[in-house]
Design an enzyme around this catalytic site. Structure first.
Site, PDB file in Angstrom:
ATOM      1  N   GLN A  93     -16.000  26.054 -35.213  1.00 37.28           N
ATOM      2  CA  GLN A  93     -15.506  25.433 -33.983  1.00 37.28           C
ATOM      3  C   GLN A  93     -16.596  25.461 -32.924  1.00 37.28           C
ATOM      4  O   GLN A  93     -17.199  26.510 -32.659  1.00 37.28           O
ATOM      5  CB  GLN A  93     -14.250  26.146 -33.467  1.00 37.28           C
ATOM      6  CG  GLN A  93     -13.632  25.416 -32.268  1.00 37.28           C
ATOM      7  CD  GLN A  93     -12.332  26.039 -31.779  1.00 37.28           C
ATOM      8  OE1 GLN A  93     -11.906  27.095 -32.257  1.00 37.28           O
ATOM      9  NE2 GLN A  93     -11.709  25.387 -30.820  1.00 37.28           N
ATOM     10  N   HIS A  99      -8.369  20.702 -31.513  1.00 36.14           N
ATOM     11  CA  HIS A  99      -8.494  19.351 -32.085  1.00 36.14           C
ATOM     12  C   HIS A  99      -8.332  19.434 -33.594  1.00 36.14           C
ATOM     13  O   HIS A  99      -8.780  20.385 -34.232  1.00 36.14           O
ATOM     14  CB  HIS A  99      -9.828  18.701 -31.716  1.00 36.14           C
ATOM     15  CG  HIS A  99     -11.028  19.549 -32.008  1.00 36.14           C
ATOM     16  ND1 HIS A  99     -11.418  20.584 -31.186  1.00 36.14           N
ATOM     17  CD2 HIS A  99     -11.906  19.527 -33.031  1.00 36.14           C
ATOM     18  CE1 HIS A  99     -12.502  21.150 -31.691  1.00 36.14           C
ATOM     19  NE2 HIS A  99     -12.815  20.538 -32.815  1.00 36.14           N
TER      20      HIS A  99
HETATM   21  P1  5GP Z   1     -15.584  21.472 -33.935  1.00 39.18           P
HETATM   22  O1  5GP Z   1     -17.007  21.769 -34.378  1.00 39.18           O
HETATM   23  O2  5GP Z   1     -15.284  22.179 -32.639  1.00 39.18           O
HETATM   24  O3  5GP Z   1     -14.561  21.694 -34.990  1.00 39.18           O
HETATM   25  O4  5GP Z   1     -15.550  19.917 -33.671  1.00 39.18           O
HETATM   26  C1  5GP Z   1     -16.037  19.353 -32.496  1.00 39.18           C
HETATM   27  C2  5GP Z   1     -16.346  17.926 -32.816  1.00 39.18           C
HETATM   28  O5  5GP Z   1     -16.516  17.245 -31.590  1.00 39.18           O
HETATM   29  C3  5GP Z   1     -17.646  17.727 -33.622  1.00 39.18           C
HETATM   30  O6  5GP Z   1     -17.354  17.082 -34.844  1.00 39.18           O
HETATM   31  C4  5GP Z   1     -18.508  16.884 -32.699  1.00 39.18           C
HETATM   32  O7  5GP Z   1     -19.265  15.912 -33.385  1.00 39.18           O
HETATM   33  C5  5GP Z   1     -17.497  16.263 -31.757  1.00 39.18           C
HETATM   34  N1  5GP Z   1     -18.016  15.987 -30.428  1.00 39.18           N
HETATM   35  C6  5GP Z   1     -18.745  16.841 -29.661  1.00 39.18           C
HETATM   36  N2  5GP Z   1     -19.038  16.271 -28.485  1.00 39.18           N
HETATM   37  C7  5GP Z   1     -18.469  15.021 -28.509  1.00 39.18           C
HETATM   38  C8  5GP Z   1     -18.428  13.951 -27.564  1.00 39.18           C
HETATM   39  O8  5GP Z   1     -18.963  14.011 -26.454  1.00 39.18           O
HETATM   40  N3  5GP Z   1     -17.750  12.832 -27.936  1.00 39.18           N
HETATM   41  C9  5GP Z   1     -17.153  12.722 -29.164  1.00 39.18           C
HETATM   42  N4  5GP Z   1     -16.529  11.567 -29.431  1.00 39.18           N
HETATM   43  N5  5GP Z   1     -17.167  13.713 -30.064  1.00 39.18           N
HETATM   44  C10 5GP Z   1     -17.813  14.854 -29.742  1.00 39.18           C
END
Ligand code: 5GP
Ligand code: ZN
Length: 113
Positions: A93, A99
């Site tokens: 994360q 999300h």
């Molecule tokens: P996590 O790593 O927290 O599970 O997922 C976060 C996700 O958010 C990642 O897949 C990353 O690519 C996406 N993400 C991060 N910053 C942004 C942004 O500014 N806009 C969009 N559309 N996605 C983002």
């Protein structure tokens, strides 16, 4: 949460390709897609992760899952798709607003990396 990136995306303060929204949830294309379809489904309510969710959020969590399933059907991900909550840094994360990842359009391995 004024400094939260995903709260800002939900509030249209930061641009994103929003593919679904209603009063409780919103979904948008991931900026670094890991599959041909890579959508993030979020609650408007700021919860840092699944760990912060409680019984009062049960319906909200259900709506996130159903929205992901509906988007998968709309995008004809008939060969299968994956839904993922990365929970905590050790699980990958990086954004601390809850999300659900919806990934599809390619084959997936198990166990995940
Ligand atoms: P996590 O790593 O927290 O599970 O997922 C976060 C996700 O958010 C990642 O897949 C990353 O690519 C996406 N993400 C991060 N910053 C942004 C942004 O500014 N806009 C969009 N559309 N996605 C983002
Ligand atoms: Zn937030």
């Amino acid at each position: 949460m004024s400094e939260c990136l995903f709260c800002k995306i939900g509030g249209k303060e930061v641009p994103a390709k929003i593919v679904y929204e209603d009063g409780d949830i919103f979904a948008f294309e991931d900026i670094h897609p890991q599959a041909p379809t890579h959508i993030l489904v979020c609650p408007r309510k700021h919860l840092a992760s699944l760990t912060e969710a409680s019984a009062e959020d049960a319906a909200l969590l259900g709506r996130m899952l159903l929205a992901a399933a509906r988007l998968a059907t709309e995008r004809k991900l008939t060969d299968g798709y994956r839904t993922v909550f990365n929970n905590g840094r050790g699980a990958g994360q990086s954004v601390f607003h809850l999300h659900l990842h919806l990934l599809g359009g390619r084959a997936f391995r198990w166990p995940p990396g």
